[in-house]
Scaffold this motif. Structure first.
Motif, PDB file in Angstrom:
ATOM      1  N   PHE A 190       0.890  -1.162   0.048  1.00  0.00           N
ATOM      2  CA  PHE A 190      -0.081  -0.046   0.143  1.00  0.00           C
ATOM      3  C   PHE A 190       0.977   1.277  -0.192  1.00  0.00           C
ATOM      4  CE2 PHE A 190      -3.841   1.856   2.362  1.00  0.00           C
ATOM      5  CZ  PHE A 190      -4.048   2.989   1.341  1.00  0.00           C
TER       6      PHE A 190
ATOM      7  N   TRP B 227      -6.019   6.830   5.317  1.00  0.00           N
ATOM      8  CA  TRP B 227      -6.741   5.503   5.962  1.00  0.00           C
ATOM      9  C   TRP B 227      -8.238   6.049   6.153  1.00  0.00           C
ATOM     10  CZ3 TRP B 227      -5.068   1.173   6.129  1.00  0.00           C
ATOM     11  CH2 TRP B 227      -4.007   0.577   6.390  1.00  0.00           C
TER      12      TRP B 227
ATOM     13  N   ASN C 153      -9.810   8.273   4.072  1.00  0.00           N
ATOM     14  CA  ASN C 153     -10.124   8.012   2.634  1.00  0.00           C
ATOM     15  C   ASN C 153     -10.590   6.534   2.089  1.00  0.00           C
ATOM     16  OD1 ASN C 153     -10.164  10.964   2.236  1.00  0.00           O
ATOM     17  ND2 ASN C 153      -7.936  10.703   1.294  1.00  0.00           N
ATOM     18  N   VAL C 154      -9.814   5.815   2.627  1.00  0.00           N
ATOM     19  CA  VAL C 154     -10.050   4.385   2.433  1.00  0.00           C
ATOM     20  C   VAL C 154     -11.555   4.174   2.872  1.00  0.00           C
ATOM     21  CG1 VAL C 154      -9.425   1.951   2.909  1.00  0.00           C
ATOM     22  CG2 VAL C 154      -7.766   3.796   2.134  1.00  0.00           C
TER      23      VAL C 154
ATOM     24  N   SER D   2     -14.232   6.753   1.099  1.00  0.00           N
ATOM     25  CA  SER D   2     -14.470   6.940  -0.465  1.00  0.00           C
ATOM     26  C   SER D   2     -15.296   5.646  -1.052  1.00  0.00           C
ATOM     27  CB  SER D   2     -12.930   6.782  -1.075  1.00  0.00           C
ATOM     28  OG  SER D   2     -12.104   7.821  -0.849  1.00  0.00           O
TER      29      SER D   2
ATOM     30  N   ALA E  33     -12.469   4.625  -5.356  1.00  0.00           N
ATOM     31  CA  ALA E  33     -11.164   3.951  -5.424  1.00  0.00           C
ATOM     32  C   ALA E  33     -10.925   3.419  -6.587  1.00  0.00           C
ATOM     33  CB  ALA E  33     -11.413   2.890  -4.342  1.00  0.00           C
TER      34      ALA E  33
END
Length: 561
Positions: free
Chosen positions: A76, A94, A96-97, A100, A105
């Motif tokens: 990552f 993190w 945003n993961v 999103s 993504a």
């Protein structure tokens, strides 16, 4: 012979797994701006630990599978190093993961395929090899393990005084600079922040602005706030860009464009709350237990409407939006990739309520210039060619810029349509547009792309800020509109939006931020502009920007502090 070959194979695997584990640290030695002793510690301390762990079993492939989480973080981080040029998996990344949408993504990963391919080529065969070898039950000899434990112990003993000396300098610390410790620490912080978001409704339930509207309700007025997405001022014609990206706004009477506006965050889940609440980079935690702009206007008697073309992300953005009388998320109703122009009918519907409500606030959250740029507009709206974005690389920058500039033209059309609607309504009205943050598009030798990097760039921070007032509003409130026009050359930041909107709406609250309101006589230029870091620390520009960024600030006559 077979025994010798098997023994040699296990030794090769032992060193292969060590190399794969250390790869992110090696890359960070080249990308991070830290002293030589910091880089030495970044290599030696993890290497000694990995080496020690690898000797805990005679089967190196088994240990490799134990350490899969570390390899996942490494893979990552390599992708992010390719994307941002430096840094590790940040707290905001993190988040945003977590926030999103799968579509967002997928769009990002599709354009970062060189780094994704590299990671797949390195890590997938390594894992397959480890799984296969584990089934074969290959083993290292006792002699080899003893020797490797001696090597690991020697490295560990050497790393301890080096780490201590490095920490003593105060220029390096484990939680910020040692991979993978820093990434795990950032994940912990991300979990804590998500917990704040989940508890927000409970923590803010009893909050009141004690808001009152001082404007007479005999003349219905409407305010419109449009929050753009990923729109950078460098590509706006009315901000000095050489291309015709604002063909309509550049001809619209009464446009007031602020050339020196910087956002206080380059991540949407923080920049939008700064726009929609009284939280600032200097005092961001007030967000956790207070309400936002829509709640303040609603308390003051305005009818409030929020319409978004952004996917829900279960963050403060959603909470602040749902404080409106009417909150609509297009993605709840429309699948695929709705264009921002689909927000316009909701503006028309809200304006039709003028007989029922004396004053109105309409907040629109567009998808603006979010990557993939060519998906933000229809084919017939394409003006700059070629714009068929198939990959995000520096050699394709011209295509990316063409597509990006087309998104700015669509925003120009979108805002012009809203202004037409407000004019046709005949009501005293005001429109304010700004963007949450900007974007990097391979603009200099750093080859940075996208936004939300651990540290920002000029292109991520410089955002457009545009005001428009109807003739009726100007006549009713000449002081407000004159002050907004007078301050157009001042250095401002996104924390001015909330207090300015309150002043434009004639609203007084217990939260006094008049010194930040561009429409208030009490407005004052800040001595320093601030940025909210990944760890939610407020820093001045000299602590977050690089020399290339200050070159751009000075080149564009923007205040570099």
């Amino acid at each position: 012979m077979h025994s010798q070959f098997s023994d040699m194979k296990q030794k090769v695997l032992f060193y292969l797994y060590l190399t794969v584990l250390m790869l992110p640290n090696l890359i960070l030695c080249f990308t991070e701006n830290m002293p030589w002793y910091g880089k030495a510690t970044l290599l030696l301390l993890p290497l000694s630990v990995y080496w020690t762990v690898m000797t805990l079993s005679h089967r190196p492939s088994k240990v490799c599978l134990w350490l899969f989480p570390i390899q996942f973080l490494g893979a990552f981080n390599i992708v992010l190093s390719y994307l941002f040029g430096k840094g590790v998996i940040a707290v905001d990344m993190w988040l945003n993961v977590a926030t999103s949408s799968p579509n967002e993504a997928g769009e990002m990963l599709a354009q970062l395929y060189p780094s994704v391919v590299a990671v797949v080529v390195i890590y997938i065969p390594t894992l397959i090899c480890a799984i296969y070898d584990t089934r074969k039950k290959g083993r290292l000899s006792n002699l080899f393990i003893r020797r490797q434990r001696w090597v690991a112990g020697t490295l560990l003993l050497a790393s301890i005084p080096l780490t201590g000396a490095t920490l003593a300098t105060g220029k390096w610390n484990i939680l910020d600079d040692l991979f993978p410790v820093n990434v795990c620490y950032n994940l912990k912080l991300a979990v804590q922040r998500q917990a704040f978001s989940l508890k927000y409704l409970e923590n803010s339930r009893d909050f009141r602005f004690e808001a009152t509207c001082q404007d007479a309700d005999t003349i219905p007025q409407v305010l419109v706030l449009v929050i753009g997405e990923t729109s950078r001022a460098a590509n706006w014609q009315i901000m000095g860009y050489e291309r015709e990206t604002n063909p309509q706004l550049s001809k619209t009477p009464g446009i007031i464009a602020y050339h020196d506006c910087l956002t206080q965050s380059n991540a949407t889940h923080k920049s939008v709350p700064i726009i929609l609440s009284h939280a600032t980079a200097e005092d961001f935690p007030v967000l956790y237990h207070s309400k936002g702009l829509l709640a303040a206007f609603r308390e003051a008697g305005y009818h409030t409407t929020f319409v978004s073309n952004e996917p829900r992300n279960h963050s403060f953005n959603d909470h602040l939006a749902e404080q409106a009388d009417t909150a609509i998320f297009l993605r709840d109703k429309i699948s695929g990739d709705p264009k921002d122009t689909l927000l316009l009918p909701y503006v028309s519907e809200a304006l039709a309520l003028d007989r029922k409500y004396p004053h109105q606030l309409i907040v629109l959250h567009s998808y603006g210039s979010h990557s993939t740029y060519s998906d933000r507009y229809e084919d017939y709206q394409s003006h700059f060619h070629p714009d068929n974005v198939v990959k995000a690389t520096a050699d394709c920058r011209n295509i990316l810029i063409n597509a990006y500039d087309n998104t700015i033209r669509l925003t120009d059309h979108f805002l012009a349509r809203i202004i037409d609607m407000l004019n046709q309504s005949g009501r005293p009205s005001a429109l304010v547009y700004t963007s949450d943050h900007g974007e990097d598009i391979y603009d200099d030798e750093r080859n940075l792309y996208l936004h939300a990097s651990p540290w920002p760039s000029y292109y991520q921070l410089h955002t457009p800020l545009v005001f428009w007032f109807s003739q009726g509003y100007r006549q009713l409130y000449p002081q407000r509109t004159n002050l907004v026009a007078e301050h157009r050359k001042d250095p401002v930041q996104s924390d001015c939006i909330f207090p300015t909107m309150l002043t434009l709406g004639g609203i007084h609250t217990k939260i006094n931020q008049d010194t930040l309101s561009l429409a208030s006589p009490d407005y004052r230029i800040k001595a320093q502009r601030h940025y909210l870091t990944d760890h939610n620390q407020s820093v001045t520009l000299d602590r977050c920007l690089e020399p290339q960024d200050f070159v751009q600030l000075r080149k564009r006559n923007l205040r570099p502090y």
